[in-house]
Design a protein around this motif. Structure first.
Motif, PDB file in Angstrom:
ATOM      1  N   THR A 237       0.843  -1.205   0.000  1.00  0.00           N
ATOM      2  CA  THR A 237       0.000   0.000   0.000  1.00  0.00           C
ATOM      3  C   THR A 237       0.874   1.249   0.000  1.00  0.00           C
ATOM      4  O   THR A 237       0.629   2.210  -0.744  1.00  0.00           O
ATOM      5  N   MET A 238       1.919   1.256   0.830  1.00  0.00           N
ATOM      6  CA  MET A 238       2.853   2.375   0.838  1.00  0.00           C
ATOM      7  C   MET A 238       3.592   2.484  -0.491  1.00  0.00           C
ATOM      8  O   MET A 238       3.793   3.579  -1.024  1.00  0.00           O
ATOM      9  N   MET A 239       3.977   1.320  -1.050  1.00  0.00           N
ATOM     10  CA  MET A 239       4.683   1.343  -2.326  1.00  0.00           C
ATOM     11  C   MET A 239       3.793   1.903  -3.425  1.00  0.00           C
ATOM     12  O   MET A 239       4.258   2.620  -4.317  1.00  0.00           O
ATOM     13  N   GLU A 240       2.506   1.605  -3.352  1.00  0.00           N
ATOM     14  CA  GLU A 240       1.559   2.127  -4.332  1.00  0.00           C
ATOM     15  C   GLU A 240       1.473   3.652  -4.239  1.00  0.00           C
ATOM     16  O   GLU A 240       1.423   4.346  -5.258  1.00  0.00           O
ATOM     17  N   LYS A 241       1.482   4.174  -3.015  1.00  0.00           N
ATOM     18  CA  LYS A 241       1.461   5.624  -2.815  1.00  0.00           C
ATOM     19  C   LYS A 241       2.722   6.273  -3.397  1.00  0.00           C
ATOM     20  O   LYS A 241       2.654   7.313  -4.068  1.00  0.00           O
ATOM     21  N   LEU A 242       3.865   5.656  -3.125  1.00  0.00           N
ATOM     22  CA  LEU A 242       5.122   6.168  -3.668  1.00  0.00           C
ATOM     23  C   LEU A 242       5.139   6.078  -5.193  1.00  0.00           C
ATOM     24  O   LEU A 242       5.555   7.017  -5.883  1.00  0.00           O
ATOM     25  N   TYR A 243       4.683   4.956  -5.701  1.00  0.00           N
ATOM     26  CA  TYR A 243       4.658   4.723  -7.149  1.00  0.00           C
ATOM     27  C   TYR A 243       3.785   5.771  -7.845  1.00  0.00           C
ATOM     28  O   TYR A 243       4.151   6.299  -8.905  1.00  0.00           O
ATOM     29  N   ASN A 244       2.660   6.098  -7.236  1.00  0.00           N
ATOM     30  CA  ASN A 244       1.719   7.036  -7.848  1.00  0.00           C
ATOM     31  C   ASN A 244       2.243   8.466  -7.899  1.00  0.00           C
ATOM     32  O   ASN A 244       1.757   9.281  -8.695  1.00  0.00           O
ATOM     33  N   LEU A 245       3.239   8.781  -7.059  1.00  0.00           N
ATOM     34  CA  LEU A 245       3.824  10.120  -7.101  1.00  0.00           C
ATOM     35  C   LEU A 245       4.490  10.412  -8.441  1.00  0.00           C
ATOM     36  O   LEU A 245       4.515  11.556  -8.902  1.00  0.00           O
ATOM     37  N   GLN A 246       5.028   9.378  -9.083  1.00  0.00           N
ATOM     38  CA  GLN A 246       5.788   9.592 -10.319  1.00  0.00           C
ATOM     39  C   GLN A 246       5.541   8.487 -11.349  1.00  0.00           C
ATOM     40  O   GLN A 246       6.410   8.172 -12.155  1.00  0.00           O
ATOM     41  N   LYS A 247       4.323   7.925 -11.319  1.00  0.00           N
ATOM     42  CA  LYS A 247       4.041   6.763 -12.164  1.00  0.00           C
ATOM     43  C   LYS A 247       4.069   7.073 -13.662  1.00  0.00           C
ATOM     44  O   LYS A 247       4.243   6.178 -14.486  1.00  0.00           O
ATOM     45  N   ASP A 248       3.876   8.334 -14.025  1.00  0.00           N
ATOM     46  CA  ASP A 248       3.888   8.688 -15.442  1.00  0.00           C
ATOM     47  C   ASP A 248       5.299   8.923 -15.971  1.00  0.00           C
ATOM     48  O   ASP A 248       5.471   9.275 -17.139  1.00  0.00           O
ATOM     49  N   TYR A 249       6.294   8.732 -15.114  1.00  0.00           N
ATOM     50  CA  TYR A 249       7.680   8.993 -15.503  1.00  0.00           C
ATOM     51  C   TYR A 249       8.546   7.808 -15.103  1.00  0.00           C
ATOM     52  O   TYR A 249       8.387   7.253 -14.019  1.00  0.00           O
ATOM     53  N   LYS A 250       9.454   7.425 -15.977  1.00  0.00           N
ATOM     54  CA  LYS A 250      10.386   6.344 -15.660  1.00  0.00           C
ATOM     55  C   LYS A 250      11.643   6.975 -15.061  1.00  0.00           C
ATOM     56  O   LYS A 250      12.538   7.415 -15.786  1.00  0.00           O
ATOM     57  N   VAL A 251      11.684   7.053 -13.745  1.00  0.00           N
ATOM     58  CA  VAL A 251      12.795   7.687 -13.042  1.00  0.00           C
ATOM     59  C   VAL A 251      13.868   6.634 -12.765  1.00  0.00           C
ATOM     60  O   VAL A 251      13.579   5.575 -12.209  1.00  0.00           O
ATOM     61  N   THR A 252      15.101   6.929 -13.146  1.00  0.00           N
ATOM     62  CA  THR A 252      16.190   5.954 -13.009  1.00  0.00           C
ATOM     63  C   THR A 252      17.358   6.548 -12.239  1.00  0.00           C
ATOM     64  O   THR A 252      17.377   7.735 -11.895  1.00  0.00           O
ATOM     65  N   ALA A 253      18.352   5.706 -12.004  1.00  0.00           N
ATOM     66  CA  ALA A 253      19.574   6.161 -11.336  1.00  0.00           C
ATOM     67  C   ALA A 253      20.272   7.247 -12.137  1.00  0.00           C
ATOM     68  O   ALA A 253      20.953   8.110 -11.568  1.00  0.00           O
ATOM     69  N   ASP A 254      20.098   7.234 -13.455  1.00  0.00           N
ATOM     70  CA  ASP A 254      20.692   8.288 -14.287  1.00  0.00           C
ATOM     71  C   ASP A 254      20.135   9.658 -13.918  1.00  0.00           C
ATOM     72  O   ASP A 254      20.852  10.661 -13.971  1.00  0.00           O
ATOM     73  N   ASP A 255      18.859   9.705 -13.551  1.00  0.00           N
ATOM     74  CA  ASP A 255      18.264  10.978 -13.129  1.00  0.00           C
ATOM     75  C   ASP A 255      18.859  11.439 -11.801  1.00  0.00           C
ATOM     76  O   ASP A 255      19.022  12.639 -11.575  1.00  0.00           O
ATOM     77  N   PHE A 256      19.180  10.476 -10.919  1.00  0.00           N
ATOM     78  CA  PHE A 256      19.861  10.832  -9.681  1.00  0.00           C
ATOM     79  C   PHE A 256      21.243  11.392  -9.995  1.00  0.00           C
ATOM     80  O   PHE A 256      21.677  12.397  -9.399  1.00  0.00           O
ATOM     81  N   ASP A 257      21.936  10.764 -10.946  1.00  0.00           N
ATOM     82  CA  ASP A 257      23.267  11.238 -11.345  1.00  0.00           C
ATOM     83  C   ASP A 257      23.229  12.687 -11.809  1.00  0.00           C
ATOM     84  O   ASP A 257      24.190  13.445 -11.625  1.00  0.00           O
ATOM     85  N   LYS A 258      22.113  13.065 -12.423  1.00  0.00           N
ATOM     86  CA  LYS A 258      21.970  14.426 -12.969  1.00  0.00           C
ATOM     87  C   LYS A 258      21.495  15.429 -11.918  1.00  0.00           C
ATOM     88  O   LYS A 258      21.301  16.609 -12.229  1.00  0.00           O
ATOM     89  N   GLY A 259      21.276  14.954 -10.687  1.00  0.00           N
ATOM     90  CA  GLY A 259      20.877  15.854  -9.619  1.00  0.00           C
ATOM     91  C   GLY A 259      19.392  16.134  -9.565  1.00  0.00           C
ATOM     92  O   GLY A 259      18.958  17.062  -8.874  1.00  0.00           O
ATOM     93  N   LYS A 260      18.582  15.305 -10.246  1.00  0.00           N
ATOM     94  CA  LYS A 260      17.141  15.568 -10.337  1.00  0.00           C
ATOM     95  C   LYS A 260      16.310  14.755  -9.350  1.00  0.00           C
ATOM     96  O   LYS A 260      15.092  14.875  -9.314  1.00  0.00           O
ATOM     97  N   VAL A 261      16.962  13.905  -8.538  1.00  0.00           N
ATOM     98  CA  VAL A 261      16.253  12.979  -7.649  1.00  0.00           C
ATOM     99  C   VAL A 261      16.806  13.119  -6.235  1.00  0.00           C
ATOM    100  O   VAL A 261      18.022  13.232  -6.040  1.00  0.00           O
ATOM    101  N   ALA A 262      15.913  13.068  -5.251  1.00  0.00           N
ATOM    102  CA  ALA A 262      16.332  13.239  -3.854  1.00  0.00           C
ATOM    103  C   ALA A 262      16.972  11.990  -3.269  1.00  0.00           C
ATOM    104  O   ALA A 262      17.975  12.080  -2.544  1.00  0.00           O
ATOM    105  N   PHE A 263      16.399  10.801  -3.549  1.00  0.00           N
ATOM    106  CA  PHE A 263      16.839   9.574  -2.877  1.00  0.00           C
ATOM    107  C   PHE A 263      17.137   8.457  -3.878  1.00  0.00           C
ATOM    108  O   PHE A 263      16.423   8.292  -4.873  1.00  0.00           O
ATOM    109  N   LEU A 264      18.177   7.688  -3.548  1.00  0.00           N
ATOM    110  CA  LEU A 264      18.526   6.519  -4.350  1.00  0.00           C
ATOM    111  C   LEU A 264      19.139   5.454  -3.449  1.00  0.00           C
ATOM    112  O   LEU A 264      20.187   5.680  -2.847  1.00  0.00           O
TER     113      LEU A 264
END
Length: 431
Positions: A237-264
């Motif tokens: 249920t918690m994972m579903e809530k987290l997933y729904n925050l950004q479900k329309d976007y495929k966020v990857t570790a590359d986005d973290f590398d670019k400074g666009k993601v808070a947690f990895l």
């Protein structure tokens, strides 16, 4: 006459030397060790055989009548096949490295000797180890392998991004609700073009959420699954809530590398690799970051999974006492464990080594001083850690579970699908 005497004396000396060499070789014992050349943690490894060559040289020096041999050129992907064939041919190495993901399979085959007798005989102090690492080599209450190297999962944090959003950097003991709240706060369209371009997390999975709730997925024998339990439901249920925050976007570790993601989520081996030269040049050089403990549903939950590579004695070994000596040498010798830390990317399994001044200075020098993994952080991470489940078919079953649950998350019907997922996993266990 004198010349003949000299020649005879030289020949006699040569015969004596040859005789001594022959006697020494007769006394000399050979033990073999099975290893692979690359990292246990799937990160770049420039040192290959430096560690094992150091171990062999040091062990042979301390045991003059012993020769340690190993076969080179085996990579980790081929290692299990190589080892299995050696076992089938009754030519298993006396001592062999056990990758964390293969312990359940190898122990189910009876390939490893029970070490409890040898541990008692030598007075091995189990308090030398972090409990999670020691438990990794246990099956049915018996110790079949000693820990060699540790690789805990951590949560990496883009501290610049959080500071920009006026969010306090989480401390160890933070919760899953804290994680969700921050993710929701930072997920936004920063340039107001109608497209979300800043995100809360990348690569945080349902398995991480299950661990955060201390949800038990299987029994220890791998014969029963509990995917329909209350804790698994809460986690999903918690994972579903987290997933729904950004479900329309495929966020990857590359986005973290670019400074666009808070947690990895990141393993210690990845952290050590990519915070050191030359890898840091291409990754994470444009922003400040650090690592903390994985969040739990409550602060007291063991929310951190730890992988542990191990060293075991073959049940086929004809030199059990000598083989045990090498197993203990690899796992419990402070100098050896310190050298392992230097040549590898994980952590020592000995508390004393990880708390030593040399290791602390190494981490400070290896990483950006402001973001370095300190002894306090590491102890905090290991204090709330847990080993991965281990049974023969675990890897295959988890692949099936991963596919089914991720598919349900994508379709937005986890609650509806959970009973069906439980049934399919149970069928997989029965195979």
């Amino acid at each position: 006459m004198k010349k003949r005497y000299i020649i005879l004396s030289v020949l006699l000396m040569i015969l004596v030397i040859i005789s001594e060499i022959f006697i020494y070789q007769k006394k000399q014992k050979v033990i073999t060790i099975g290893i692979y050349s690359d990292s246990s943690w799937d990160v770049p490894n420039d040192n290959e055989y430096k560690f094992i060559d150091y171990v062999v040289k040091k062990f042979e020096k301390e045991n003059p009548n012993v020769k340690v041999k190993y076969e080179s050129g085996i990579n980790k992907n081929d290692y299990l096949e190589w080892l299995s064939q050696k076992i089938v041919d009754n030519k298993a190495p006396d001592v062999f490295i056990v990758p964390s993901e293969q312990f359940g399979f190898l122990s189910s085959l009876g390939t490893m000797r029970n070490l409890n007798y040898f541990m008692d005989l030598s007075g091995l102090n189990t308090d030398d180890y972090y409990p999670t690492n020691l438990k990794a080599g246990m099956s049915a209450g018996k110790q079949y392998a000693l820990p060699l190297e540790s690789n805990p999962m951590m949560m990496c944090v883009n501290t610049d991004l959080l500071k920009k959003e006026h969010i306090t950097i989480p401390k160890s003991g933070w919760t899953l609700n804290d994680f969700y709240r921050i993710c929701r706060q930072v997920t936004k369209d920063t340039n107001h073009d109608g497209v979300v371009d800043q995100f809360g997390y990348a690569d945080y999975s349902w398995k991480d959420a299950a661990q955060a709730y201390n949800a038990k997925l299987f029994n220890s024998q791998g014969t029963a699954s509990y995917f329909n339990s209350d804790k698994v439901r809460q986690a999903l249920t918690m994972m579903e809530k987290l997933y729904n925050l950004q479900k329309d976007y495929k966020v990857t570790a590359d986005d973290f590398d670019k400074g666009k993601v808070a947690f990895l989520p990141m393993t210690l081996a990845q952290y050590r690799t990519y915070e050191s030269y030359p890898y840091r040049v291409s990754r994470y050089s444009s922003f400040s970051w650090t690592c903390i403990r994985m969040p739990g549903a409550t602060p007291d939950i063991n929310s951190t999974y730890v992988n542990t590579s191990m060293v075991a004695m073959s049940s086929q070994s004809t030199h059990p006492l000598l083989s045990w000596k090498l197993v203990k040498f690899l796992s419990n010798n402070g100098d050896v464990q310190q050298k392992l830390f230097t040549y590898s990317q994980g952590a020592s399994v000995l508390k004393s080594v990880m708390k030593s001044k040399d290791i602390t200075e190494n981490l400070q020098k290896e990483n950006n001083a402001d973001n370095a993994l300190t002894e306090e952080k590491f102890v905090s991470i290991m204090a709330k850690s847990q080993k991965y489940p281990e049974f023969k078919n675990y890897n295959n079953v988890m692949q099936t579970a991963d596919y089914l649950i991720n598919n349900a998350l994508e379709n937005g019907n986890v609650e509806v699908q959970l009973s069906n997922i439980q049934n399919q996993i149970q069928e997989e266990l029965a195979k």
